[in-house]
Design a protein around this motif. Structure first.
Motif, short mmCIF file in Angstrom:
data_model
loop_
_atom_site.label_atom_id
_atom_site.label_comp_id
_atom_site.label_asym_id
_atom_site.label_seq_id
_atom_site.Cartn_x
_atom_site.Cartn_y
_atom_site.Cartn_z
N UNK A 48 37.77 11.10 8.77
CA UNK A 48 37.49 9.63 9.14
C UNK A 48 38.46 8.64 9.27
N UNK A 49 38.07 7.73 9.50
CA UNK A 49 38.41 6.19 9.59
C UNK A 49 40.42 6.52 9.11
N UNK A 50 40.03 7.45 7.89
CA UNK A 50 41.63 7.04 6.58
C UNK A 50 42.38 8.55 6.82
N UNK A 51 41.62 9.30 6.71
CA UNK A 51 42.32 10.93 6.28
C UNK A 51 41.94 11.96 7.41
N UNK A 52 42.61 12.92 7.86
CA UNK A 52 42.20 14.40 8.36
C UNK A 52 42.41 15.08 7.83
N UNK A 53 41.17 16.13 7.32
CA UNK A 53 41.14 17.35 6.91
C UNK A 53 41.34 18.61 7.75
N UNK A 54 41.73 19.68 6.80
CA UNK A 54 41.97 20.90 7.66
C UNK A 54 42.15 21.74 6.23
N UNK A 55 40.88 22.46 6.53
CA UNK A 55 40.69 24.16 5.77
C UNK A 55 40.86 25.33 6.17
N UNK A 56 41.57 26.10 5.80
CA UNK A 56 41.75 27.24 6.24
C UNK A 56 41.62 28.46 5.54
N UNK A 57 40.42 29.78 5.39
CA UNK A 57 40.44 31.09 4.95
C UNK A 57 41.51 31.87 4.90
N UNK A 58 42.77 31.63 4.34
CA UNK A 58 43.82 32.06 3.58
C UNK A 58 42.99 33.84 2.09
N UNK A 59 42.57 34.98 3.41
CA UNK A 59 42.39 35.64 2.38
C UNK A 59 40.77 35.38 1.41
N UNK A 60 41.38 35.07 0.18
CA UNK A 60 40.17 34.49 -0.84
C UNK A 60 41.02 33.55 -1.43
N UNK A 61 41.52 33.19 -0.70
CA UNK A 61 41.46 31.19 -0.98
C UNK A 61 41.49 30.23 0.03
#
Length: 555
Positions: A48-61
């Protein structure tokens, strides 16, 4: 007929090719599997114009990284809620990252995620798609079918040999098996057994298929996020690596700036706040009460710093002895004259003024004689002329100091100047900057400029208005002085400009949450901490300001 005797002979010929072959340099031994391929973990990105998010799959998390879009600085202490296939879940902060239990990631598929991010002053919504691929399965070779009864006998006879070479290089497997079957084919042709020859040829084709199946066995890929340089020159840096490298960015803003010139210079003391302690007479140095002041000692005007015992040479000593003899003679004559005049003054033959003049002359001669006797007993006192600290000391007990010897140098470290040399004709403005050894930018104030003598450099003096303690007297510096001409460009920190492998100046641009692209740029000097990028960047590009050199070292 094609009997077992001939078959045994053919088998012997073929088994000769099963002799173990040692792998030489450049080849892999049979028991060494090829290295597995490396793949990155499944991930979802949102910007977005404010934030940058990355979600990485790490097993069941899910491990979630949240950064500022403009600076790439990690956002800590935020409240993040996620809409997942299992329903709404609140993320748990863990240092500068956030974690989320996601057992649903065990099933392959594409999952839409909605993150609600709230901080003390901002709230934002970010969406991303997480794709879990099908699990990779290693291929297993299919066994070659038994085409005929002869093929069954062949497989039974060479089963142990195939076990020995199954783990070897596929090329060795093919050579061994084909050599064995080739022997059978030659014997069949020699006996004119064309049916048997055609059968063996079919078996050879099947063996080739089996060898190809063995060669096509693929290892299971390894899931691992590794920072690396891509074939097109861009750099893939996972968020975990960006945390370690402390990557920071800033948005490129184009504006008008004053053109600057670079000048070599050196730090000098303010002449109104520094002074020298020198000897007026040559002699032997002696320590005052308390000893000589050491380097860094603070002194005040009038403080006694050293004593100089005058030294008298042979010629001077001879002249002194002669002067003493002459004075002794004059004193003796004048003493007799005073005695005579005193006796005559009692009878009234000599006036009182004559007697008084004779007495004064005698007193003056005796004073001159006494001063010669005490000449070697009165040392010269060396005192501090200004307030400051001792920056240079050349004082040792017993040291013979010539006339005008510099014994101490006193400066005020809070009042320093910079003397720069200008080789150009552009007049400088009232402000300038320089950099200290630790990278700090120090402001300078213009004092005055001299005239270039015989076409040489023009001396220009600047006053240090910033942290003068960051510079030492005599240090060589580079002065960035602004001129009156204006240039359009993007101001960038000097740390953002690095040298590429081909010698060009490059800047890394943050084109994706975990992707950086090198750009060749052309720069002009701006001040001690910044340059002007006049080509290669566009307004709005997020250039890397901290950690660019570390990114350039990734391979």
């Amino acid at each position: 007929m094609f009997g077992f005797r001939s078959l045994r002979l053919a088998a012997f010929i073929g088994l000769l090719s099963f002799v173990p072959v040692h792998a030489h340099e450049g080849h892999v031994h049979g028991d060494e599997a090829p290295p597995p391929s490396v793949q990155t973990a499944p991930r979802a990105t949102a910007i977005s114009e404010v934030f940058e998010l990355v979600a990485v799959a790490d097993g069941p998390q899910l491990t979630v990284y949240l950064d500022r879009f403009d600076t790439n600085a990690p956002v800590t202490g935020a409240t993040i809620d996620a809409e997942t296939p299992a329903g709404p879940v609140a993320l748990v902060p863990d240092g500068d990252i956030y974690r989320l239990d996601a057992p649903w990631t065990d099933a392959p598929g594409s999952y839409e995620l909605l993150f609600t991010v709230a901080t003390d002053a901002e709230i934002d919504f970010l969406t991303g798609t997480l794709t879990i691929p099908e699990p990779a399965v290693a291929a297993t070779p299919a066994p070659a079918p038994l085409a005929t009864k002869v093929m069954g006998r062949v497989q039974t006879g060479v089963a142990s040999a195939q076990d020995r070479i199954r783990r070897a290089d596929p090329a060795l497997i093919g050579i061994g098996v084909l050599g064995f079957l080739g022997g059978i084919l030659v014997m069949a042709l020699m006996r004119r057994r064309f049916v048997a020859a055609s059968t063996v040829a079919t078996v050879i084709a099947l063996v080739l298929g089996t060898t190809a199946a063995l060669a096509d066995t693929a290892p299971v890929p390894v899931i691992r996020d590794v920072a690396q340089r891509l074939p097109d020159g861009r750099v893939f840096a996972p968020k975990a690596a960006q945390r370690i490298l402390a990557i920071r960015t800033m948005a490129a803003i184009e504006d008008a700036h004053r053109r600057s010139v670079e000048m070599p210079g050196r730090v000098i003391p303010d002449p109104n706040a520094s002074g020298f302690v020198q000897t007026a007479l040559g002699g032997r140095l002696m320590a005052p009460p308390g000893g000589f002041p050491v380097l860094g000692s603070a002194v005040q005007p009038g403080d006694l710093m050293a004593l100089v015992e005058p030294s008298v040479g042979p010629a001077d000593q001879s002249a002194i002895r002669q002067t003493k003899t002459e004075l002794d003679q004059e004193i003796a004559l004048e003493d007799r004259r005073v005695t005579r005049l005193r006796a005559l003054s009692q009878t009234g033959n000599v006036s009182a003024s004559q007697l008084e003049e004779a007495e004064l002359t005698l007193a003056g001669l005796r004073e001159r004689r006494a001063s010669i006797d005490t000449l070697r007993l009165e040392p010269e006192a060396l005192r501090a002329p200004v307030t400051g600290i001792v920056s240079k000391a050349n004082a040792f007990p017993g040291l013979i100091a010539e006339t005008n010897t510099e014994v101490f140098h006193i400066i005020d470290p809070a009042r320093l100047w910079v003397e720069a040399l200008s080789f150009g004709g552009d007049p400088v403005a009232e402000t300038a900057t320089t950099r200290s050894a630790d990278g700090r930018v120090i402001s300078l104030g213009f004092i005055g400029a001299g005239f270039a003598e015989e076409g040489q450099a023009q001396p220009i003096h600047f006053r240090i208005d910033g942290d003068a303690e960051a510079l030492a007297v005599g240090a060589r510096v580079t002065v960035f002085a602004q001129t009156r001409s204006v240039i359009n460009g993007i101001a960038a920190p000097r740390e953002a400009i690095i040298r590429g492998n081909n010698g060009e100046d490059i800047v890394f641009v943050h084109v994706a949450p975990e992707l950086f692209e090198p750009r060749s740029v052309r720069t002009e000097p701006l001040d001690g901490g910044r340059v002007i990028v006049v080509a290669g960047l566009s307004a709005g590009d997020r250039m890397v300001t901290t950690g660019a050199e570390l990114l350039n070292q990734l391979r």
